[in-house]
Design an enzyme around this catalytic site. Sequence first.
Site, PDB file in Angstrom:
ATOM      1  N   SER A 268      25.015 -15.085  67.298  1.00  0.00           N
ATOM      2  CA  SER A 268      24.369 -14.943  68.591  1.00  0.00           C
ATOM      3  C   SER A 268      25.121 -13.920  69.452  1.00  0.00           C
ATOM      4  O   SER A 268      25.267 -12.772  69.066  1.00  0.00           O
ATOM      5  CB  SER A 268      24.283 -16.312  69.271  1.00  0.00           C
ATOM      6  OG  SER A 268      23.422 -16.289  70.382  1.00  0.00           O
ATOM      7  N   ASP A 386      14.231 -19.993  64.263  1.00  0.00           N
ATOM      8  CA  ASP A 386      14.995 -19.669  65.460  1.00  0.00           C
ATOM      9  C   ASP A 386      14.058 -19.363  66.619  1.00  0.00           C
ATOM     10  O   ASP A 386      13.225 -18.460  66.530  1.00  0.00           O
ATOM     11  CB  ASP A 386      15.912 -18.465  65.188  1.00  0.00           C
ATOM     12  CG  ASP A 386      16.901 -18.225  66.311  1.00  0.00           C
ATOM     13  OD1 ASP A 386      16.797 -18.901  67.354  1.00  0.00           O
ATOM     14  OD2 ASP A 386      17.787 -17.372  66.141  1.00  0.00           O
ATOM     15  N   HIS A 414      18.483 -21.433  64.901  1.00  0.00           N
ATOM     16  CA  HIS A 414      19.517 -20.630  65.544  1.00  0.00           C
ATOM     17  C   HIS A 414      20.913 -21.022  65.079  1.00  0.00           C
ATOM     18  O   HIS A 414      21.774 -20.160  64.901  1.00  0.00           O
ATOM     19  CB  HIS A 414      19.411 -20.774  67.069  1.00  0.00           C
ATOM     20  CG  HIS A 414      20.230 -19.776  67.828  1.00  0.00           C
ATOM     21  ND1 HIS A 414      19.968 -18.421  67.807  1.00  0.00           N
ATOM     22  CD2 HIS A 414      21.331 -19.937  68.611  1.00  0.00           C
ATOM     23  CE1 HIS A 414      20.855 -17.780  68.556  1.00  0.00           C
ATOM     24  NE2 HIS A 414      21.685 -18.676  69.059  1.00  0.00           N
TER      25      HIS A 414
END
Length: 485
Positions: A268, A386, A414
């Site tokens: 991320s 995600d 995610h």
Amino acid sequence: MITSLMDGLLCCLTGKSANVVVPIETSEPADGYEFVEVKPGRILRVRHIVPERPVVEEPAGHGGNVSCKRKITVYRNGQLLIENLGDAVRPDRLNAQNGGTEPNCTVEVDLTDCHHSPPSATSPDSQPSAASDGASGAKEMGATGGSGAATPAPGQPERPQQPRRRRRKPKRTVVIDCERKITACKGTHADVALFFIHGVGGSLDIWGSQLDFFSGLGYEVIAPDLAGHGASSAPQIAAAYTFYALAEDIRIIFKRYARKRNVLIGHSYGVSFCTFLAHEYPDQIHKVVMINGGGPTALEPSLCSIFNLPTCVLQCLSPCLSWSFLKAGFARQGAKEKQLLKENNAFNVSSFVLRAMMSGQYWPEGDEVYHAELTVPILLVHGMYDKFVPVEEDQRMAEILLLAFLKIIDDGSHMVMMECPEPVNTLLHEFFLWEPDAPTRKESKARPETAKARGEPVINESVKARPSTAANGGTRAISDCKNNK
């Protein structure tokens, strides 16, 4: 829920956050954990594991050399043209329907307006000025009344005026011409180190499965807690959580533990720090893994975000935020996923730190050109479910990067490295061991017939992952939308 409401009310009345920002108490053993003072009073917790292993030096001559040649042109109208001139392996060419394409290809990206349709594809042999001058040229000719057109002879019908194409003047041109040696990174090699960098709201504990797996294989692993996360210190000023402040922390940690060949694994927001290091230290970064990192866009905080609310309001909404993160970050929302969040300190930060982290994501340098300049091999891992990062963003990242492989985990979201640790570990390990075959002069002129012949990493079929469905062919046209990570 009641506790969160009381804490939020106390924060509004006193002006101070009820959730005191200090390092969390950890019951983890001291072995493998270090506390590094990156600046006076700014201390980061780092998990550093150096397993006992037989030292094996990398044999000379192993690996393969890849010619990294590309021309990046930025025009004044905001258009980006990327011309790949070398023999770098690209998965979209390896998986072409016709069995392969020519080594050189062109990627054209329109950065002006994401609502417009993408520009039409151009052939690799065409001039850069012929890609999108038609529309602009027509407007210019209409405004000038068709000046410059040939005058018809007397008695002949007047021919329709053809718009004159003007050669675009580039605003900036970047030429990359280097040769990179790519070798297998084995756990028995003493000159290899793996760096794991988490994102907003996480901690080094989210990498627990990866740290145990790779340290068990003999790899040296390093995983820091970002400031305000995990057991690292958390300053009470928002300026301590800007991208540049956090990137400088990561730079210090990297320089402290770096080896000759370093592999960066980011998740991320942590992907941005990996990109920063790969751009700053191209000779020391051997490979990079980007997990659900998003597209190659410059970072800019959103003006219309829930995280712009006052800290006390966010404190009251913390139960809702945690539930939303569980729903969007995991493909399933069962007792197992809730336990993973609790055990790995995921999304367990104060409202002040969370607000400062989201508002501090400003990095204008990290645009498409910045990513296109990277020559390091990159593995993109994306969780199919995600909800934070659409798969189209990772596909666009694969288009921009010179040497990238996109793999999609069907059962992941995610937090895919926590949901599907075994498939992720397998993908990462095979990527670490991958090295391209040394191409001969004769083979470079022939069209590749299989991915293996051109050195694409072979992914185990038993892993529930699939390659990206990138556009086939030597020329692709895509449009870019500015999305925040």
